[in-house]
Design a protein around this motif. Structure first.
Motif, PDB file in Angstrom:
ATOM      1  N   ARG A  97      34.902  40.951  53.414  1.00 52.20           N
ATOM      2  CA  ARG A  97      34.344  41.167  52.091  1.00 52.20           C
ATOM      3  C   ARG A  97      33.253  40.109  51.822  1.00 52.20           C
ATOM      4  O   ARG A  97      33.381  38.955  52.226  1.00 52.20           O
ATOM      5  N   THR A  98      32.198  40.536  51.173  1.00 56.20           N
ATOM      6  CA  THR A  98      31.114  39.595  50.910  1.00 56.20           C
ATOM      7  C   THR A  98      31.531  38.586  49.835  1.00 56.20           C
ATOM      8  O   THR A  98      32.158  38.951  48.838  1.00 56.20           O
ATOM      9  N   LEU A  99      31.191  37.337  50.085  1.00 61.91           N
ATOM     10  CA  LEU A  99      31.478  36.274  49.134  1.00 61.91           C
ATOM     11  C   LEU A  99      30.169  35.533  48.839  1.00 61.91           C
ATOM     12  O   LEU A  99      29.602  34.878  49.723  1.00 61.91           O
ATOM     13  N   LEU A 100      29.676  35.729  47.624  1.00 64.86           N
ATOM     14  CA  LEU A 100      28.429  35.050  47.231  1.00 64.86           C
ATOM     15  C   LEU A 100      28.807  33.690  46.641  1.00 64.86           C
ATOM     16  O   LEU A 100      29.536  33.602  45.655  1.00 64.86           O
TER      17      LEU A 100
ATOM     18  N   GLU B   3      28.048  44.686  47.914  1.00 60.89           N
ATOM     19  CA  GLU B   3      28.957  45.550  47.149  1.00 60.89           C
ATOM     20  C   GLU B   3      30.351  44.943  47.167  1.00 60.89           C
ATOM     21  O   GLU B   3      30.732  44.283  48.129  1.00 60.89           O
ATOM     22  N   ASP B   4      31.092  45.206  46.121  1.00 64.26           N
ATOM     23  CA  ASP B   4      32.513  44.842  46.089  1.00 64.26           C
ATOM     24  C   ASP B   4      32.716  43.371  46.467  1.00 64.26           C
ATOM     25  O   ASP B   4      33.658  42.999  47.152  1.00 64.26           O
ATOM     26  N   ALA B   5      31.796  42.541  46.045  1.00 67.28           N
ATOM     27  CA  ALA B   5      31.773  41.159  46.532  1.00 67.28           C
ATOM     28  C   ALA B   5      32.558  40.215  45.611  1.00 67.28           C
ATOM     29  O   ALA B   5      32.866  40.538  44.467  1.00 67.28           O
ATOM     30  N   VAL B   6      32.858  39.041  46.171  1.00 65.72           N
ATOM     31  CA  VAL B   6      33.439  37.952  45.383  1.00 65.72           C
ATOM     32  C   VAL B   6      32.286  37.047  44.939  1.00 65.72           C
ATOM     33  O   VAL B   6      31.478  36.634  45.760  1.00 65.72           O
ATOM     34  N   LEU B   7      32.243  36.804  43.640  1.00 62.38           N
ATOM     35  CA  LEU B   7      31.206  35.906  43.101  1.00 62.38           C
ATOM     36  C   LEU B   7      31.872  34.569  42.841  1.00 62.38           C
ATOM     37  O   LEU B   7      32.792  34.475  42.032  1.00 62.38           O
TER      38      LEU B   7
END
Lengths: 258, 410
Positions: A25-28, A89-93
């Motif tokens: 999962r993407t984590l910004l 998409e569906d990322a953790v900010l």
């Protein structure tokens, strides 16, 4: 230390460097006033579980402050473009300190690309009255005093005496950029509390128990302003729990967002 | 040569410096006794009016939250002097327009003083020293840019006479500017700007404003003045007149060497008292990163002033001119020739505990015995001879200056 390969994207005429590493999962990850956190050990662990995207705010790590940049909102609009450009998409900010403020500002604009938010020892609000200094005045504290309130264990802090000229100059540059984004109103947007209700994704606040710069009580006030948010306080950590207690920190993130 | 008498209006009655962190910004004002303060204000005003009577010009400045200079609003003092003095020109050096976010108000105040004094105002603009950022609650970053934009707005407010004009700049936004009164001097009062590096002089020279240098000493003066001169040459195709450059030093003239030294030692309070905490010396954005880094590391101070200055050393550096009239003339002449010449001498003639009597004695001796010779010196100014002189005087070795002058230059 993990050496993240830097990429650069040009947005609004600004060359924005960022690290993108790992998968999942993407984590910004939006760093705080101390500068980029991507090279730190905790980030390396996160990269084993997430597709970590870590930009460097303009002005930090030796980059230029764009002439038209004045405050946190310039950063917010830059990152709105950034997440669109990367189509995450569906990322953790996730944001640390002033990066947490930027994250909160971003989230009240839109959560469309995010499904989780993590604020770490973040600034951005002013829970107290006008006579209360809610956030320690980092620009008015003696360096030794600042060190003391920022770290639980000051021996873990970067040692200025051991830094070479480039590292020192980057640190001094970081301080200028931090000031640009946070100087006035100091470390907060008076209008943010009135907008935090817009955040409609699960939010976790992580705080170092010994943070004397932005206290856990401040964290609790922040939590109370965000619908459904939860606060976790990590013992034996100051303003940077990710640095002082990386394992506890990472396990909280994994439990919350992986 | 014009000479300007200057005192910072210090409040020197302070507790043991070991008992406080900093004389600037956070020294509690419980240490200020308003009764003593009132006496001091009147004493300093008396000194300035005496300068007017003696024949010197007048200079004043402002600082904030500090015992070193208890004039946080120099225009107020200036207004008093506009009324109380008859002859002297009145130099405010200067208005800290990078930190005051009301340029039009500054234009109004200065126009008022100019009219009140019937055209005796000389108006300085400064960025301000590092420790002014916290009292003003203004970020030091882009201070120079703000200074020049505020300058442009003030100049336009002074010189535009056909009703309201619009000014919507990067930092200041005014839509109906039409100041009353307009300045007495036309098109505007002479303008001064402090400079501290070769680069900072260029813009000042472009405007033909006076560039004023504080305490740069032998070590720095050539570079800075040369920066101004080459900027002037480039912008206007002619050499900068002498009266476009000014130098400020601590000056004390005594009847004999012994008395002169005594007085000069007292004026050194200006340097010895300047205990400034690290956080006020290095506000973010005041210094470029590499300089800020050195201050953070402690390899250079940001305060600009050594805490243990020695009189002989400071005299050798060209920061203090002190002695009998003959000696003071020789010292100034040597510095003047070395620097390539300047038309204004800013005489910090009072500081710390130097008494009213000693200050006046020094002013009088200066006026009677030094000033005439300085006037002759500048009247005999010959650019070719100056070039020859300069070439025959090698650059003074770059000694470790600490950072004297660094923080005072803007």
């Amino acid at each position: 230390m993990s050496e993240g390969k830097m990429e650069t994207i040009t947005l609004q005429g600004i060359d924005l460097p960022y690290v993108r590493r790992g998968s999942g999962r993407t984590l910004l990850m939006l760093h705080g006033g101390g500068g980029p956190v991507a090279p730190m050990p905790f980030a390396a662990t996160l990269m084993e579980h997430f597709d970590v995207v870590a930009p460097i705010h303009p002005g930090f790590a030796g980059t230029r402050i764009p002439d038209r940049f004045d405050d946190i909102h310039d950063l917010k609009f830059l990152y709105l473009d950034f997440i669109d450009a990367l189509e995450i998409e569906d990322a953790v900010l996730m944001g640390f300190s002033m990066g947490g403020w930027a994250a909160a500002e971003l989230a009240v604009m839109t959560t469309a690309r995010f499904s989780r938010m993590v604020l770490v020892d973040s600034v951005g609000i002013k829970p107290g009255d006008r006579d209360t200094r809610d956030v320690a005045d980092v620009f008015a504290l003696h360096p030794a005093e600042l060190l003391k309130i920022t770290w639980h264990d000051t021996s873990k802090a970067p040692n200025v005496a051991e830094m070479d000229e480039d590292a020192l100059a980057a640190m001094a540059g970081n301080r200028i950029a931090l000031a640009l984004y946070t100087f006035d109103p100091y470390m907060h947007n008076p209008k943010l509390p009135g907008l935090l209700h817009r955040i409609d994704i699960p939010t976790l606040l992580i705080w170092g128990e010994s943070d004397g710069l932005v206290t856990p009580e401040y964290g609790a006030a922040f939590r109370d302003m965000i619908p459904g948010a939860r606060l976790v306080v990590i013992p034996e950590a100051g303003h940077a729990p990710q640095a002082e207690q990386p394992e506890a920190f990472v396990s909280e993130i994994l439990a919350f967002a992986s | 040569m014009k000479t300007w008498f200057f005192t910072e209006d210090a409040y020197p009655y302070l507790p043991d410096p070991d008992s406080y962190e900093s004389i600037r910004v956070n020294l509690p004002n419980k240490h200020y006794d308003p009764d003593i303060g009132a006496d001091l204000y009147h004493r300093y005003l008396d000194m300035w009016t005496a300068a007017d009577e003696i024949g010197l010009e007048i200079m004043l400045n402002e600082h904030h939250q500090t015992a070193t200079c208890v004039v946080p609003a120099a225009p107020l003092m200036l207004a008093i002097l506009a009324r109380e003095t008859k002859r002297a020109r009145l130099l405010i050096l200067g208005n800290p327009i990078a930190n005051r976010n009301t340029p039009v108000r500054v234009a109004e105040e200065m126009a008022m003083v100019d009219v009140l004094s019937r055209g005796r105002l000389e108006c300085g603009f400064v960025r301000g020293v590092p420790y002014e950022s916290a009292p003003a609650n203004v970020i030091a970053f882009r201070g120079t840019e703000r200074l020049w934009e505020a300058h442009d707005l003030i100049m336009k407010a002074w010189t535009h006479h056909e009703g309201p004009f619009n000014f919507e700049g990067r930092f200041y936004h005014m839509r109906q500017v039409n100041i009353w009164p307009r300045p007495y001097q036309q098109p505007h009062p002479p303008v001064w700007v402090t400079i501290g590096s070769a680069g900072s002089g260029v813009q000042v020279a472009k405007h033909k404003h006076v560039g004023a240098v504080f305490l740069a000493g032998y070590n720095g003066i050539r570079t800075i003045f040369d920066g101004y001169r080459s900027g002037y040459r480039e912008a206007h195709g002619t050499e900068a007149p002498l009266d476009r450059l000014a130098y400020c030093a601590l000056i004390h003239v005594g009847e004999n060497e012994h008395r002169a030294r005594e007085g000069a030692e007292k004026i050194l309070w200006y340097m010895t008292s300047n205990k400034v905490a690290a956080q006020w010396n290095n506000p973010p954005g005041y210094h470029p990163p590499h300089v800020a880094a050195m201050i953070m590391k402690g390899t250079r101070g940001g305060a600009g002033v050594p805490l243990n200055p020695q009189l002989d050393d400071q005299m050798a550096r060209g920061n203090v001119f002190a002695g009998t009239p003959d000696k003071v003339y020789e010292q100034i002449k040597a510095f003047w020739e070395y620097s390539g010449g300047f038309g204004h001498l800013l005489m910090m003639g009072q500081a710390g505990f130097l008494s009213y009597g000693d200050t006046l004695t020094s002013m009088q001796l200066f006026n009677d015995e030094v000033y005439p010779r300085l006037r002759e010196l500048t009247e005999s100014y010959d650019p070719d001879r100056m070039t020859y002189l300069r070439n025959s005087l090698p650059d003074v070795e770059a000694t470790s200056l600490g950072d004297l002058g660094f923080a005072f230059v803007r």
